[in-house]
Scaffold this active site. Structure first.
Site, PDB file in Angstrom:
ATOM      1  N   TYR A  53       0.854  -1.196   0.000  1.00  0.00           N
ATOM      2  CA  TYR A  53       0.000   0.000   0.000  1.00  0.00           C
ATOM      3  C   TYR A  53       0.879   1.232   0.000  1.00  0.00           C
ATOM      4  O   TYR A  53       1.881   1.293   0.721  1.00  0.00           O
ATOM      5  CB  TYR A  53      -0.905   0.030   1.243  1.00  0.00           C
ATOM      6  CG  TYR A  53      -2.312  -0.419   0.927  1.00  0.00           C
ATOM      7  CD1 TYR A  53      -3.034   0.227  -0.065  1.00  0.00           C
ATOM      8  CD2 TYR A  53      -2.920  -1.463   1.621  1.00  0.00           C
ATOM      9  CE1 TYR A  53      -4.322  -0.164  -0.376  1.00  0.00           C
ATOM     10  CE2 TYR A  53      -4.210  -1.864   1.315  1.00  0.00           C
ATOM     11  CZ  TYR A  53      -4.915  -1.205   0.313  1.00  0.00           C
ATOM     12  OH  TYR A  53      -6.187  -1.594   0.003  1.00  0.00           O
ATOM     13  N   GLU A  55      -0.603   4.850  -0.465  1.00  0.00           N
ATOM     14  CA  GLU A  55      -1.400   6.057  -0.693  1.00  0.00           C
ATOM     15  C   GLU A  55      -0.541   7.301  -0.493  1.00  0.00           C
ATOM     16  O   GLU A  55       0.274   7.358   0.436  1.00  0.00           O
ATOM     17  CB  GLU A  55      -2.574   6.127   0.291  1.00  0.00           C
ATOM     18  CG  GLU A  55      -3.788   5.360  -0.175  1.00  0.00           C
ATOM     19  CD  GLU A  55      -3.923   4.034   0.510  1.00  0.00           C
ATOM     20  OE1 GLU A  55      -2.868   3.431   0.821  1.00  0.00           O
ATOM     21  OE2 GLU A  55      -5.059   3.608   0.737  1.00  0.00           O
ATOM     22  N   ASP A 198      -6.959  14.128 -24.680  1.00  0.00           N
ATOM     23  CA  ASP A 198      -6.850  12.704 -24.336  1.00  0.00           C
ATOM     24  C   ASP A 198      -6.106  12.034 -25.484  1.00  0.00           C
ATOM     25  O   ASP A 198      -6.668  11.816 -26.562  1.00  0.00           O
ATOM     26  CB  ASP A 198      -8.259  12.127 -24.168  1.00  0.00           C
ATOM     27  CG  ASP A 198      -8.245  10.647 -23.830  1.00  0.00           C
ATOM     28  OD1 ASP A 198      -7.198  10.000 -24.030  1.00  0.00           O
ATOM     29  OD2 ASP A 198      -9.288  10.135 -23.380  1.00  0.00           O
ATOM     30  N   THR A 224      -3.623   6.584 -21.840  1.00  0.00           N
ATOM     31  CA  THR A 224      -3.458   5.241 -21.288  1.00  0.00           C
ATOM     32  C   THR A 224      -2.018   4.851 -21.576  1.00  0.00           C
ATOM     33  O   THR A 224      -1.332   5.501 -22.365  1.00  0.00           O
ATOM     34  CB  THR A 224      -4.397   4.220 -21.959  1.00  0.00           C
ATOM     35  OG1 THR A 224      -4.233   4.315 -23.369  1.00  0.00           O
ATOM     36  CG2 THR A 224      -5.839   4.477 -21.589  1.00  0.00           C
ATOM     37  N   LYS A 227      -1.841   1.274 -24.982  1.00  0.00           N
ATOM     38  CA  LYS A 227      -2.203   1.254 -26.415  1.00  0.00           C
ATOM     39  C   LYS A 227      -0.922   1.390 -27.232  1.00  0.00           C
ATOM     40  O   LYS A 227      -0.062   0.533 -27.133  1.00  0.00           O
ATOM     41  CB  LYS A 227      -3.241   2.343 -26.697  1.00  0.00           C
ATOM     42  CG  LYS A 227      -4.561   2.112 -25.944  1.00  0.00           C
ATOM     43  CD  LYS A 227      -5.640   3.064 -26.396  1.00  0.00           C
ATOM     44  CE  LYS A 227      -6.958   2.756 -25.706  1.00  0.00           C
ATOM     45  NZ  LYS A 227      -7.123   3.500 -24.451  1.00  0.00           N
ATOM     46  N   ARG A 233      -1.649  -2.108 -18.655  1.00  0.00           N
ATOM     47  CA  ARG A 233      -2.945  -1.405 -18.669  1.00  0.00           C
ATOM     48  C   ARG A 233      -2.934  -0.349 -17.565  1.00  0.00           C
ATOM     49  O   ARG A 233      -2.708  -0.670 -16.394  1.00  0.00           O
ATOM     50  CB  ARG A 233      -4.094  -2.371 -18.396  1.00  0.00           C
ATOM     51  CG  ARG A 233      -4.157  -3.543 -19.320  1.00  0.00           C
ATOM     52  CD  ARG A 233      -5.497  -4.224 -19.260  1.00  0.00           C
ATOM     53  NE  ARG A 233      -6.444  -3.440 -20.008  1.00  0.00           N
ATOM     54  CZ  ARG A 233      -6.549  -3.440 -21.331  1.00  0.00           C
ATOM     55  NH1 ARG A 233      -5.746  -4.213 -22.059  1.00  0.00           N
ATOM     56  NH2 ARG A 233      -7.428  -2.696 -21.944  1.00  0.00           N
TER      57      ARG A 233
HETATM   58  N1  DSN Z   1     -11.630   0.783 -25.253  1.00  0.00           N
HETATM   59  C1  DSN Z   1     -10.678   1.700 -25.835  1.00  0.00           C
HETATM   60  C2  DSN Z   1     -10.594   1.594 -27.293  1.00  0.00           C
HETATM   61  O1  DSN Z   1     -10.786   0.488 -27.776  1.00  0.00           O
HETATM   62  O2  DSN Z   1     -10.304   2.546 -27.971  1.00  0.00           O
HETATM   63  C3  DSN Z   1     -10.926   3.068 -25.397  1.00  0.00           C
HETATM   64  O3  DSN Z   1     -10.836   3.119 -24.019  1.00  0.00           O
END
Ligand code: DSN
Length: 415
Positions: A53, A55, A198, A224, A227, A233
């Site tokens: 933990y 925090e 974003d 994120t 990707k 993730r």
């Molecule tokens: N689920 C994602 C995508 O496939 O683009 C977006 O969060």
């Protein structure tokens, strides 16, 4: 091997993990938001750090025993700042949606007006969809794309002048053109709104200069890490220094408790990889491969929204053929290609059926696919579309074999 450790305790889960590995190895992954992490990233996410933990922020924690965790999180923060040339980074968000939620918590109050791209036009759930917290608690004004699949910036400006949003969101989950962050900033300034970019989908392209950066313009940049960035993730928020304290508080204690320090370690490893020359070459190839796939599909007579792509993603438009995204994504799966159904602009079909299929190059590029391989992928897709109304099992078998041949040419997680 970890799988043997898992098998000793839970053979059922071990077997399913092995089957998933086989699926990933033997199919062509074209889901634009997916990728394959390095073994180092994956290993970091499965460590003793999961036990801790922590925090708070590095060196200001609510729990003791954080001396190693602090250094790891600090590395992740410093690498994120360096990679994106950001003033401040918070690497604790568990996901992109949580990163966006934290920005909302800091920048706006329930009932305030927020502008974002409509989900069915390529936006994201957390940019104001009526079924998401963003649409439930805020007054959302959505903008879309024109028939060419491009953001109509004049329309964005008109909407902003009319509705006076407190926050404007740019960035998308399915948009194949370059985003003009400068134009968004001018519009935001004109109405006194914060600007949030974003960049979850295009993070690697932004980091390597394959796409213009939102950093000189946006107050907040969310992403994120799993990707195009090829990490575990998770999410990251970056912002100008003046918002740092507020954003950190919005993440914890605002919307999260203990950060996932094993995932933060994996983020640190991925960010180190992303700072390398190899990663620059990877991002360049992602764009070349997407362009090659789009061209191949168009050469085969298929329609692509906006007639091509300028980044890593494109949408196959099936309206002319009277076929649905749902059916074509299913037939592609049988042909050894994984993709997802997606709405096209002004789609006559519901989001569960759709008239489009979203296709992306990041994962295949990680395997090693080059332009000529993407050309072959385009041909396989075109043939699968052609036979989708038949029960031509023989042809499907042949297509499956062609997909498999490409997968065997570029083995995944074999060494
Ligand atoms: N689920 C994602 C995508 O496939 O683009 C977006 O969060």
């Amino acid at each position: 091997m970890e799988i043997e450790t898992i098998r000793k305790t839970d053979p059922e889960v071990a077997e399913l993990i092995e089957k998933e590995l086989e699926r990933q190895q033997n199919t062509i992954e074209l889901i634009a938001s997916e990728n394959f992490t390095s073994k180092a990233v994956m290993a970091a996410s499965g460590t003793v750090l999961t036990n801790k933990y922590a925090e708070g922020k590095p060196y200001k924690r609510f729990y003791n025993g954080c001396e190693n965790i602090d250094k790891i999180e600090e590395l992740a923060v410093e690498r994120a700042k360096k990679l994106f040339n950001a003033e401040h980074a918070n690497v604790q968000p568990h996901s992109g949606a949580q990163a966006n939620m934290a920005v909302f918590l800091y920048a706006v109050k329930p009932g305030d007006t927020v502008m974002g791209m409509d989900l069915s036009n390529g936006g994201h759930l957390s940019h104001g969809s009526s079924v998401n917290f963003s649409g439930l608690y805020f007054n959302i004004v959505s903008y879309g794309v024109n028939s060419q699949g491009e953001i109509d910036y004049e329309n964005v400006r008109e909407l902003a002048l009319k509705h006076k949003p407190k926050l404007i969101i740019c960035g998308a989950s399915n948009y194949s053109k370059i985003i003009d962050f400068k134009k968004f900033k001018e519009i935001a300034d004109e109405v006194g709104a914060y600007l949030m970019a974003d960049i979850a989908h295009i993070a690697a392209l932004v980091a390597t200069g394959e796409h213009p950066s939102p950093f000189p313009y946006a107050d907040f940049v969310t992403t994120t890490t799993h990707k195009t960035l090829r990490g575990p993730r998770g999410g990251i928020i970056m912002c100008k220094e003046k918002h740092a304290q507020g954003i950190d508080k919005a993440v914890f204690p605002g919307i999260q408790g203990g950060p996932l320090e094993h995932i933060i370690a994996a983020k640190a490893v991925a960010l180190k990889e992303a700072l390398s020359e190899d990663f620059k070459a990877y991002a360049k190839q992602v764009v070349l491969n997407a362009k090659a796939l789009a061209q191949s599909l168009m050469d085969e007579g298929l329609d692509i929204v906006g007639n091509g792509t300028e980044n890593h993603v494109m949408t196959l438009d099936l309206r002319k053929l009277n076929k649905t995204g749902k059916d074509i994504a299913n037939i592609l799966e049988k042909a050894g290609i994984t993709a997802n159904k997606n709405t096209v602009p002004n789609d006559p079909q519901s989001p569960f059926v759709t008239s489009g299929v979203r296709l992306g190059s990041p994962a295949a590029t990680t395997r090693g696919f080059k332009e000529e391989d993407m050309k072959e992928v385009g041909k396989i897709i075109a043939e699968a579309v052609k036979i989708s109304d038949t029960n031509d099992e023989e042809k499907l078998k042949e297509l499956r074999q062609r997909s498999l041949n490409l997968c065997k040419k570029y083995p995944l997680y074999k060494d």
